[in-house]
Design a protein around this motif. Structure first.
Motif, mmCIF file in Angstrom:
data_model
loop_
_atom_site.group_PDB
_atom_site.id
_atom_site.type_symbol
_atom_site.label_atom_id
_atom_site.label_comp_id
_atom_site.label_asym_id
_atom_site.label_seq_id
_atom_site.Cartn_x
_atom_site.Cartn_y
_atom_site.Cartn_z
ATOM 1 N N ALA A 106 0.872 -1.178 0.000
ATOM 2 C CA ALA A 106 0.000 0.000 0.000
ATOM 3 C C ALA A 106 0.905 1.222 0.000
ATOM 4 O O ALA A 106 1.217 1.781 1.051
ATOM 5 C CB ALA A 106 -0.916 -0.002 1.219
ATOM 6 N N PRO A 107 1.370 1.651 -1.180
ATOM 7 C CA PRO A 107 2.423 2.668 -1.245
ATOM 8 C C PRO A 107 1.955 4.112 -1.196
ATOM 9 O O PRO A 107 2.638 5.004 -1.711
ATOM 10 C CB PRO A 107 3.101 2.350 -2.579
ATOM 11 N N GLN A 108 0.811 4.361 -0.583
ATOM 12 C CA GLN A 108 0.347 5.736 -0.456
ATOM 13 C C GLN A 108 1.354 6.565 0.348
ATOM 14 O O GLN A 108 1.950 6.077 1.300
ATOM 15 C CB GLN A 108 -1.022 5.788 0.233
ATOM 16 N N GLY A 109 1.524 7.826 -0.034
ATOM 17 C CA GLY A 109 2.342 8.732 0.757
ATOM 18 C C GLY A 109 3.739 8.977 0.239
ATOM 19 O O GLY A 109 4.486 9.768 0.839
ATOM 20 N N GLN A 217 1.230 7.758 8.011
ATOM 21 C CA GLN A 217 0.675 8.677 8.996
ATOM 22 C C GLN A 217 0.713 10.108 8.483
ATOM 23 O O GLN A 217 -0.259 10.871 8.619
ATOM 24 C CB GLN A 217 1.436 8.574 10.312
ATOM 25 N N LYS A 218 1.829 10.512 7.882
ATOM 26 C CA LYS A 218 1.924 11.862 7.319
ATOM 27 C C LYS A 218 0.906 12.057 6.197
ATOM 28 O O LYS A 218 0.279 13.111 6.082
ATOM 29 C CB LYS A 218 3.339 12.129 6.796
ATOM 30 N N PRO A 224 -6.886 14.910 5.771
ATOM 31 C CA PRO A 224 -7.819 14.525 6.845
ATOM 32 C C PRO A 224 -9.151 13.988 6.346
ATOM 33 O O PRO A 224 -9.756 13.141 6.997
ATOM 34 C CB PRO A 224 -7.998 15.825 7.636
ATOM 35 N N ALA A 225 -9.618 14.456 5.203
ATOM 36 C CA ALA A 225 -10.894 13.947 4.681
ATOM 37 C C ALA A 225 -10.777 12.463 4.331
ATOM 38 O O ALA A 225 -11.727 11.690 4.510
ATOM 39 C CB ALA A 225 -11.317 14.740 3.454
ATOM 40 N N LEU A 226 -9.613 12.052 3.849
ATOM 41 C CA LEU A 226 -9.394 10.655 3.526
ATOM 42 C C LEU A 226 -9.434 9.803 4.783
ATOM 43 O O LEU A 226 -10.058 8.733 4.810
ATOM 44 C CB LEU A 226 -8.039 10.482 2.818
ATOM 45 N N GLY A 227 -8.805 10.279 5.850
ATOM 46 C CA GLY A 227 -8.828 9.539 7.112
ATOM 47 C C GLY A 227 -10.243 9.359 7.619
ATOM 48 O O GLY A 227 -10.613 8.285 8.108
ATOM 49 N N GLY A 228 -11.070 10.398 7.467
ATOM 50 C CA GLY A 228 -12.459 10.290 7.904
ATOM 51 C C GLY A 228 -13.232 9.270 7.102
ATOM 52 O O GLY A 228 -14.077 8.546 7.643
ATOM 53 N N ALA A 229 -12.949 9.173 5.813
ATOM 54 C CA ALA A 229 -13.650 8.218 4.958
ATOM 55 C C ALA A 229 -13.309 6.779 5.297
ATOM 56 O O ALA A 229 -14.066 5.858 4.983
ATOM 57 C CB ALA A 229 -13.316 8.488 3.489
ATOM 58 N N LEU A 230 -12.147 6.587 5.940
ATOM 59 C CA LEU A 230 -11.695 5.230 6.249
ATOM 60 C C LEU A 230 -11.953 4.837 7.694
ATOM 61 O O LEU A 230 -11.452 3.817 8.162
ATOM 62 C CB LEU A 230 -10.195 5.107 5.935
ATOM 63 N N GLN A 231 -12.752 5.593 8.419
ATOM 64 C CA GLN A 231 -13.047 5.278 9.812
ATOM 65 C C GLN A 231 -13.961 4.063 9.923
ATOM 66 O O GLN A 231 -14.809 3.808 9.063
ATOM 67 C CB GLN A 231 -13.703 6.476 10.503
ATOM 68 N N ASN A 232 -13.800 3.321 11.012
ATOM 69 C CA ASN A 232 -14.619 2.139 11.276
ATOM 70 C C ASN A 232 -15.933 2.526 11.943
ATOM 71 O O ASN A 232 -16.062 3.608 12.535
ATOM 72 C CB ASN A 232 -13.857 1.169 12.176
ATOM 73 N N LEU A 233 -16.901 1.627 11.888
ATOM 74 C CA LEU A 233 -18.166 1.848 12.577
ATOM 75 C C LEU A 233 -17.994 1.654 14.087
ATOM 76 O O LEU A 233 -18.462 2.465 14.880
ATOM 77 C CB LEU A 233 -19.226 0.882 12.034
#
Length: 273
Positions: A106-109, A217-218, A224-233
């Motif tokens: 997962a080479p994002q970043g 992490q960076k 931040p919008a991406l992190g919100g989209a990947l949050q768990n229930l």
């Protein structure tokens, strides 16, 4: 007695993270292990990948459980090399009963990424590598004529478009993990006459070096919008490798003897959002 006594499991990406956890969990149930990993860096991946020392630690932990293990450093993108490694291990340990196609990136970043090369690397590891793994392990499974079980590691993003970014890394990851589901379904039909079951597993974020590293992490901090989209229930930021391994151990055991062709989320409710 364990639920997997006398069985041999081929596991890719076994040097650390989920792969190591799967190797230990299946060994606890009595399985012998064929553990393979690339153990070197891929240019488009910015976070540190596995090392030979990581794979050696997996070997030590499996042997501490009094199980046999054959390990090898091999790139799942290399079909011929992977087949040769598996064939050699089968001579040593016996025919393959279980395949866990777990290796992935997962080479994002990455900074200033080559988007085309990144997309190609992600798809070749995460999808083509899965195809190679199954085709390396299945021949001895079929020849042995006692059935078997295969689990392909997808992701919560293999069932969702959440987190799309238009980048080679993001698009490649989501597309490859969706592709794994297609492979699982066609493999399930192909192998059912041989009493070989095939399923895919779909974890949310897992506490492994692929996810927990400064590069990713960076990237999440900067988006931040991406992190919100990947949050768990459920109110947990991520799950542990053993949570996935316990599900895998069930899927490959006789407890799940009639479970095939399913996409099993282990995702803290991510897919239910």
């Amino acid at each position: 007695m364990g639920k997997l006594d006398g069985r041999v499991a081929l596991i890719t990406g076994a040097a650390r993270g989920q792969g190591r956890s799967h190797a230990i969990r299946l060994a606890q149930e009595g399985a012998d292990i064929i553990a393979v990993d690339i153990c070197k860096q891929i240019d488009t991946v910015a976070y540190p990948m596995s090392t030979p020392d990581d794979l050696a630690e997996t070997v030590e932990e499996v042997e501490a459980l009094d199980r046999r293990i054959a390990s090898a450093i091999v790139d799942v993108r290399d079909h011929d090399a992977l087949c040769a490694v598996v064939d050699k291990a089968v001579v040593e340990l016996g025919p393959v009963d279980i395949i866990l196609a777990n290796a992935g990136i997962a080479p994002q970043g990455a900074e200033n990424p080559d988007e085309v090369k990144t997309f190609r690397d992600v798809v070749e590891v995460n999808l083509f590598g899965v195809w190679n793994t199954v085709h390396a392990g299945v021949p001895s499974m079929i020849d042995n004529a006692r059935g078997g079980a295969i689990v392909l590691t997808s992701s919560s993003q293999g069932l969702s478009g959440a987190g799309g970014t238009g980048t080679g890394a993001g698009d490649g990851y989501a597309a490859s993990k969706h592709g794994v589901v297609g492979l699982m379904r066609t493999f399930a039909n192909w192998l059912a006459p041989h009493s070989i079951r095939v399923n895919s597993i779909h974890p949310t974020g897992v506490n492994t070096p692929m996810v927990v590293n400064p590069v990713l992490q960076k990237y999440l901090d900067d988006n931040p919008a991406l992190g919100g989209a990947l949050q768990n229930l459920l109110p947990v930021p991520m799950i542990e490798p053993i949570d996935v391994s316990n599900a895998v151990a069930w899927l490959v055991s006789d407890d799940a003897r009639y479970v095939t062709g399913v996409t099993l989320p282990v995702d803290a409710g991510f897919a239910a959002k």
